[in-house]
Structure formats: structure tokens, C-alpha cells
Design an enzyme around this catalytic site. Sequence first.
Site, PDB file in Angstrom:
ATOM      1  N   ASN A  12       0.866  -1.175   0.000  1.00  0.00           N
ATOM      2  CA  ASN A  12       0.000   0.000   0.000  1.00  0.00           C
ATOM      3  C   ASN A  12       0.904   1.227   0.000  1.00  0.00           C
ATOM      4  O   ASN A  12       1.819   1.319   0.816  1.00  0.00           O
ATOM      5  CB  ASN A  12      -0.900  -0.010   1.244  1.00  0.00           C
ATOM      6  CG  ASN A  12      -1.865   1.166   1.272  1.00  0.00           C
ATOM      7  OD1 ASN A  12      -1.446   2.317   1.286  1.00  0.00           O
ATOM      8  ND2 ASN A  12      -3.152   0.880   1.285  1.00  0.00           N
ATOM      9  N   SER A  53     -10.461  -4.635   3.673  1.00  0.00           N
ATOM     10  CA  SER A  53      -9.273  -3.861   3.360  1.00  0.00           C
ATOM     11  C   SER A  53      -8.420  -3.619   4.603  1.00  0.00           C
ATOM     12  O   SER A  53      -7.200  -3.805   4.594  1.00  0.00           O
ATOM     13  CB  SER A  53      -9.687  -2.523   2.740  1.00  0.00           C
ATOM     14  OG  SER A  53      -8.569  -1.748   2.427  1.00  0.00           O
ATOM     15  N   THR A  97      -5.150  -0.494  -2.497  1.00  0.00           N
ATOM     16  CA  THR A  97      -5.623   0.818  -2.066  1.00  0.00           C
ATOM     17  C   THR A  97      -6.710   0.595  -1.030  1.00  0.00           C
ATOM     18  O   THR A  97      -7.560  -0.293  -1.193  1.00  0.00           O
ATOM     19  CB  THR A  97      -6.114   1.676  -3.250  1.00  0.00           C
ATOM     20  OG1 THR A  97      -6.599   2.914  -2.727  1.00  0.00           O
ATOM     21  CG2 THR A  97      -7.225   1.009  -4.054  1.00  0.00           C
ATOM     22  N   GLU A  98      -6.683   1.362   0.060  1.00  0.00           N
ATOM     23  CA  GLU A  98      -7.541   1.009   1.191  1.00  0.00           C
ATOM     24  C   GLU A  98      -9.031   1.220   0.915  1.00  0.00           C
ATOM     25  O   GLU A  98      -9.861   0.722   1.653  1.00  0.00           O
ATOM     26  CB  GLU A  98      -7.099   1.701   2.485  1.00  0.00           C
ATOM     27  CG  GLU A  98      -7.117   3.202   2.468  1.00  0.00           C
ATOM     28  CD  GLU A  98      -5.743   3.791   2.181  1.00  0.00           C
ATOM     29  OE1 GLU A  98      -5.018   3.254   1.320  1.00  0.00           O
ATOM     30  OE2 GLU A  98      -5.405   4.814   2.792  1.00  0.00           O
ATOM     31  N   ASN A  99      -9.385   1.920  -0.171  1.00  0.00           N
ATOM     32  CA  ASN A  99     -10.808   1.994  -0.510  1.00  0.00           C
ATOM     33  C   ASN A  99     -11.298   0.740  -1.211  1.00  0.00           C
ATOM     34  O   ASN A  99     -12.454   0.670  -1.611  1.00  0.00           O
ATOM     35  CB  ASN A  99     -11.140   3.261  -1.324  1.00  0.00           C
ATOM     36  CG  ASN A  99     -10.273   3.441  -2.549  1.00  0.00           C
ATOM     37  OD1 ASN A  99      -9.154   2.939  -2.612  1.00  0.00           O
ATOM     38  ND2 ASN A  99     -10.795   4.138  -3.528  1.00  0.00           N
TER      39      ASN A  99
END
Lengths: 257, 257, 222, 222
Positions: C25, C91, C46-48
Site C-alpha cells: 500500500n 481492506s 488501495t484502502e478503498n
Amino acid sequence: MKNKVFNSFDEAVADIPDGASIVTECWGTTGMSQNLIDALVRKGTKNLTLITHNLLPTVLKLEGIPSANLADLLPQLKKIITPVVGIQQLGAGAFVKDYVEKGLEVELTSHGTLASRLYAGAADLGGIYNPVGVGTILEEGKEKRVIDGREYLFEKPIKPDYAFIRGHKADFYGNLVYWGVYRADQPVMAMAAKCTIAEVDEIVELGGIDPEHVVTPGIFVDRIVKVPEDAMGSVKITKAAIGKIGEIDFIRKLLFK
Amino acid sequence: MKNKVFNSFDEAVADIPDGASIVTECWGTTGMSQNLIDALVRKGTKNLTLITHNLLPTVLKLEGIPSANLADLLPQLKKIITPVVGIQQLGAGAFVKDYVEKGLEVELTSHGTLASRLYAGAADLGGIYNPVGVGTILEEGKEKRVIDGREYLFEKPIKPDYAFIRGHKADFYGNLVYWGVYRADQPVMAMAAKCTIAEVDEIVELGGIDPEHVVTPGIFVDRIVKVPEDAMGSVKITKAAIGKIGEIDFIRKLLFK
Amino acid sequence: MKEKLDREVVAMRAAKELKDGDCVNLGIGIPNLCANYIPEGVLVETENGALGYGPLVMQDEIELADQHYTDAGGRYWKPIPGMALFDIVTSFIMIRSGRMITILGGLQVAENGDLANWNTGGGALGGTIGGGMDLAVGAKRVIVTLEHTTKSGKPKIVKECTYPLTAKRCTNTVITDLAVIEVTPEGMVLKEVAPGWTAAEVQELTEPKLIIAKDLKEIDLV
Amino acid sequence: MKEKLDREVVAMRAAKELKDGDCVNLGIGIPNLCANYIPEGVLVETENGALGYGPLVMQDEIELADQHYTDAGGRYWKPIPGMALFDIVTSFIMIRSGRMITILGGLQVAENGDLANWNTGGGALGGTIGGGMDLAVGAKRVIVTLEHTTKSGKPKIVKECTYPLTAKRCTNTVITDLAVIEVTPEGMVLKEVAPGWTAAEVQELTEPKLIIAKDLKEIDLV
């Protein structure tokens, strides 16, 4: 079959009282329930607690781009719980600051902690011990406990009164699928809230969604409204907005490689 | 690309040491990783801690039905964490009792609590306050705390060394989909364990699973083994087993309307 | 004055830390630039809610930009086979369960690995927490990339952070425009220096006392 | 002796509590039998991960049995359009977040709503907890179905449970082969009696003092 489909966004939010807590998604402009938010702005409901990943920068609006904007709700808020008060480059931090000076309460959290607290709310837990935030300003006012030699902070569950969520397709039971990264916070928001209202691109017959592909089962979705093609946040309007964003140099640099 | 595919079940479990903790699925005979369990029985690994929803009734085996059977692992166990020690009608409780008398430790939990504890393990929490079990024998030895007027029990996260999971399709990154109720405990087990080993019906190319339909992203899957068509738990063998079950009157009455 | 590495080179050096099979990330700042230099077989998260997605959309291909495929910084990327989409609960389990490597930006890194990277001191409204604290605490390895000093020449690698912390004792490796430094229980070990720089010159711009690695070498991108 | 209702009729009466739009999880015992009498628009859930699935497979249609479509009791059901499949984390959120009604079997129900339904007293190995405690604590409404007395005629509706508890103060409604009883803060209210039975006769077979509803009526399946 119980009818969950509402014909207008205004009807779908009509019973939300002053003082309610609302969780909704905002990653920049993706995944927002803009039409429900706009309906709540029209309704003028006061003293709201807003739980959200982000507050949208207002700059797109100032530039005349037809883009979703959660910041419109700011004057109606008593409190925000969020990991992102505003995006500095876009001047939103300063924007929120004005409201804070007028009494808006801000509870900061990390995004992963927000996810865990929403899970805890959904799963009916009384609290969790969280490793994130130890040694930071997020410690303030929180119980700290050492478990098996490691420090944790006590965090309370979040159980909002309402969730506004943005789905792609819903069937008549409320079974939902999302599209791309619009999924993000929506599933856990839907499960944590007491009443979940979804705006969606499309409403399909039972059987229109493969049972294996359902992301949010219908039991978590109380009300459904279809986003008209010419409404904010629709695929058509969003495409037009991206085109316009590409014309503004400094945003273009920010968002494109 | 890093190769996660193993050619045999024995190789996939070869490094599991004595004293390891293993989480695996068992709902009756559905969703079991029978071939991995058999490999561990062959290997003879000792002093294991087993976390599972259920221990399979042994009666099917006694009746000669080609059916998955987690109870074969009992002689290798030091401890079980489970909400279901055995199904009384099928005599499994008595079966487990023999081992308990010889020193097997049993930690009872409710199934929803097991789910929350595995979530807590996966999300790196130090513990949770759980409303289930208050006023029951599950209180024993647990801290009780009143939060906002309601009683909760402190529960520790579960973070097993290995998960044995049963998938339907996997791609080469380990992205997984399940089939029907075989899904159940598998996704949270895969996320909570330090090393996840999956047995699957089919291994497909990258792109063979729609990104929107992935249930367990590949980052959670460390090793993949394909179940041969003539192996235990394969679709073919399972169909044959259901046919045989239908011939045994008392099981037939239990399992069919 | 001697030349420091430019940001693009720092990003290239940081990306070299990754190997086939890793999931990473990338934070805001220099880490963003790493996206162009990720080795084959490394999956970007990606954390979304996406893992293993394709290249970012360039300024001259805006017609490929799709609002449904953006990263946590709002940048557009292209879907590719083998990627996975998921929600934030999944996530942040990825991020917190020690399976991910993260490359983060930094304002200050302390001798003991403390990281400050979210807030220049404006109180609660002084910055954006986002998922940065989760990454710093949860990742199996935290690589921090930053300029070695502030614009006015003050060290960013310090004995104790003066800016609000992101997380305590979280940093494993620091990569700057002058050096590669490992954070160890014994202290900060200087492993590599920028071409033309000596260990003593790097030490001068660094607050804590550096341990010089026996096999100290020049930063190398091959 | 006067006739009590048979189990099938108790199940029919319990199913009458459900209405269009409800989601229900059915426990072992009499609740299992309710499956045949669920009103239209009610979705049935099983905690191993399905909601809104179709009818159970009958003994004479074994060729339809598919191991991928079973309920928590191991019984086979038929997939139908509109159903959803999910994992246990999602399933127990459904159960614990107050969205579900549950019909459970019971060994004993106490005056204050305490329920004992998992263990006849054999210690930790004396029974199966499964998801029963989660349902009893988490459901928005807990309906308990059981025979009014043991085979030897002892009340199962008691002042205090003697068997190990499933959950405290969780029962809302008790439906037996003799009566329908609501658990209220004031005590147990007798709402309906089996045809031919009087309130006094039901009271005789019930340990706690029953409050007789003003509109007491006969159990009716229409």
C-alpha cells in the site's frame, strides 16, 4: 412482498428527526449518496451527527463542476466522526475550521478504527480494544489497557440511526451489489445502521442478482431509491464531471498520473 | 509470479509443527477441507488446538458412507474451541467424552462469538466485549463489564496458526469464490489465520474470476491444492454420499423433510 | 553543495525493497511515485478496496478515467485480470493482519522508529489521519520515504518527534534522498548513502547517532 | 385427560406470528416444523449463510439434494431467485443486529424470560450451543415453542430455570401445546389457550402465576 422502493429521495428521508446520527460514504467524490444528502439539505434537519470517511472538498463546486458534495450538510451538523476532516490541498480543512469555531464537534478516528467500530456496532459488541492510535492524540480520554504485553485503546461501537448508501443494482428484497471502489464503506455502514437507505443505478427483479454475488443481503437495506439518469451522481453526470475535472490544471495534476 | 499451487495435500501441510493451532470448517459434512485434514492425520502432528464450528458425527463413517470426518483428528488434539462438541442424536458427544477423560481440553463458545473472535484476530484487536453468554456457563473465568447499562463478557481474539479452507474456484493469486453454504466460516478463517491453505474444486487463470465476485482476496490465501475428482469431498464423491445417506432411515429422517 | 537524489530516484530505490508476491500500500507523497517502479508480481492495494489493479491513468488518457476505479488519493487506475475488489472491513484486515508492506511518506522519523506523518501541528484539524495510522501499526513492514532534511536544512530523522505521532516504534526502514537506514533494537543502522556522500556527511544531517553498517554501500538502483 | 395440540399445530400457530417482510431463523425441534407454514413474503435465514431460500427437499426427492444448499441442521433446501448467500460474519451480524425474529425450541422458560434450551445438565458436553445463544440475545423477537410440560407432567414454564441457561430475559413469546404466553415486565400474560382448556387448567400446569389477558381467547390458526 413488502415494498422497499421509494419514488423520491425526499420521501426516503422524510422521517429523519433532528439530532439523528447518519453514516455515509465519501472518498473524494466516489461512492457518495449525493441525492439523499441533497434531500436532507432540503429538509433542513438539524443537530445531526455525521459519520463519514471524508468531507468533500468544496473546490469542485466552486469551479462549477457537477460533483457530489457532502460539505453542503455542514451547517446542519452538531458533530462529525471522521478520519479526514478535509483535504488540505483543496482548502477544506480551513472550511471546516469555521464551523468548529462556531461549535461543531469533531471526533477524529483512523479509518481502520472506524471500520472496526462500525463492525462492533453491527455485531452488537460493547466495545473493542484497538491497537491503532496508541501514543497519538487519539489516546485522549480513552481507557488504555495492556493485553498480552501490548497496549490497546478502548473504542466504543458506532451504531448510527441511518446509513445513506450508494449501490449499483438492488433487487426488490434490497439485495445489493456495488460497482468498483464505490463498495468501500457501504457494506459495513448498511449493517451497522438501524435504518439503511440506498440510492442505486438500477432496480432489478428477484433473480436479477446471482445469490453468490450479493454483497449486502436485503435484510440490511430498508429503503431503495433509483438515481435518475440526469441526477447528481448518475453515471452520465459523473462522466461529464470527469471530463471537466480534466480541464482544471491543478486538480488534473492531483488526480492523474 | 509467486507460485501458491501445491501438487499434493501432504506437501501443503508438511511444515505444520506439533502444538500448532488450526481453524477449519465443519457444518455436518459441508464445507470441510477433508483432504487437508486427512493429510494432517497421515502426518500425525500432535498437541494441536482445533478451532471449528463442529466435530463431525462419526456415524456416517461407521455406516461406510464416503463422507468427510473431522473426528479422525481427535487423537492428535490437545484442545478444541467450538460451539458444537457433537450432535447428540448421532452419538458424537459420547465419542468426544472419551477424549476429554483422557485430557482433551474443550473451550465452549457460541458460534457468533467465534465469528467475532476470529474477526478480532484478523483485525488485530486485543479483545472484544461480547453480550452473548452473560448469565450462562460461558461466563466462567471471564471478566464481566457493564457498558452503558448492559453486561458484556471480555473475549480474546483468535489468531490461528493455520486455516484449512474449502473453496470452489481459485485463481493463481489465490482469489477465491465459494459455492453455496460452503462459504460459511471460510472467509473469516482465512483472514484470521497466519497461513491459509485452501483446497478447491478448480484452479483458473487470472481473470477467470470477476473482480467484483471475489469473496476472499488472494492476499489471504497462501497455498492452494486442487481436489481430484475421485478424492473425498469432491463433487462426484459427495453426490454419491448423499445417495447413500438417503438409504439409511434414521439419517434420512434427520436430514430430509 | 553536493547533490541529493531527486524524489523520483528515492521512489525507485524504495520500490526496490519489494519482491514478487508482496502486496503493498503506497501512501501520499514520494510513495505515490513508486507506483511507476513496482517490480513484477507485486500487487498494489488501495484502502478503498482494490488489490492487484492496473496502471494509473495518465493525463493524456483522461477518456479512460472511470470514477468506479480510483485509489485512496482519488487517482484513476485501469482494471486488470486477477485484481480483487472488496469493502473497507476486508481492506483494513489486510492492512492490520500483518500481510501488507507499506511505503509511507514522513514528516519525521525518530531513532526508535516513531513516525510522524499526518500533522504539522495544527491540532485535530492540522491534518488527515485516513488509513495512515492503521498502515503504520498493522503492516508487516513499514518503509518511510522522505527528504533527509527540511527545506531549511533541519534533520527530519530525529531523536524524538516534535510533530504529532502517527504511531510509535513502527518504522522498519527509512529511505531518503541521502541514505537508506534500518531501524533496529540497537539503533539506526546506516546501510546505504547517496553517490558522492560519506557516512560522516549523512550523520551531520541526522540527529540520532547512526550505526555504520559493516557493508555500507552506495545507493544503487539495479 | 384433555387433548393437547400436536407439534405440527404448535408450529402452525408459531408461524402465524410472522408477517410479510419479516426475516426469521428457525431453531431445532418444533421450530423446524414451522418451515412448512411460513407466510408469504417472510424470508427464512440459516446461520450457515443463506437468506430467503426455497422449500426443503422432501424424502421422495432426494435427487434434488445438493450438499452446497443445506441449513444449519444439515437439511437440504432448494435455491430460489432473490435469495442471498453470505459468510458467518454477515450471518451473525444479521442475527445480532436486531433485524431477525427467531423461533427457538426450549427446555425451560422462566417467568422473567430466561431461556434454557441447549443443555439438559451434562456439563460442557451436555449439549450444543451452536448459534442458539446468539439468536436468543440478538434477535429482535424471540418466540419459544415447547411442550407445556415434561413427559412426566412437570411444568417447563418455571419460576427459575434449573437447566443451564441459553440467555437471560430473552424470551418475548411462549407458544406451547396448551397456550400462548407473552413475557412482559409485569409478568407472564396468558393470551390464548388450547381449545377446550381453561385458564385455570393451564395455570395448574405452569409454575409462575399467570396474568390472564382481558381478551383471552382460544388458539386459532386462521
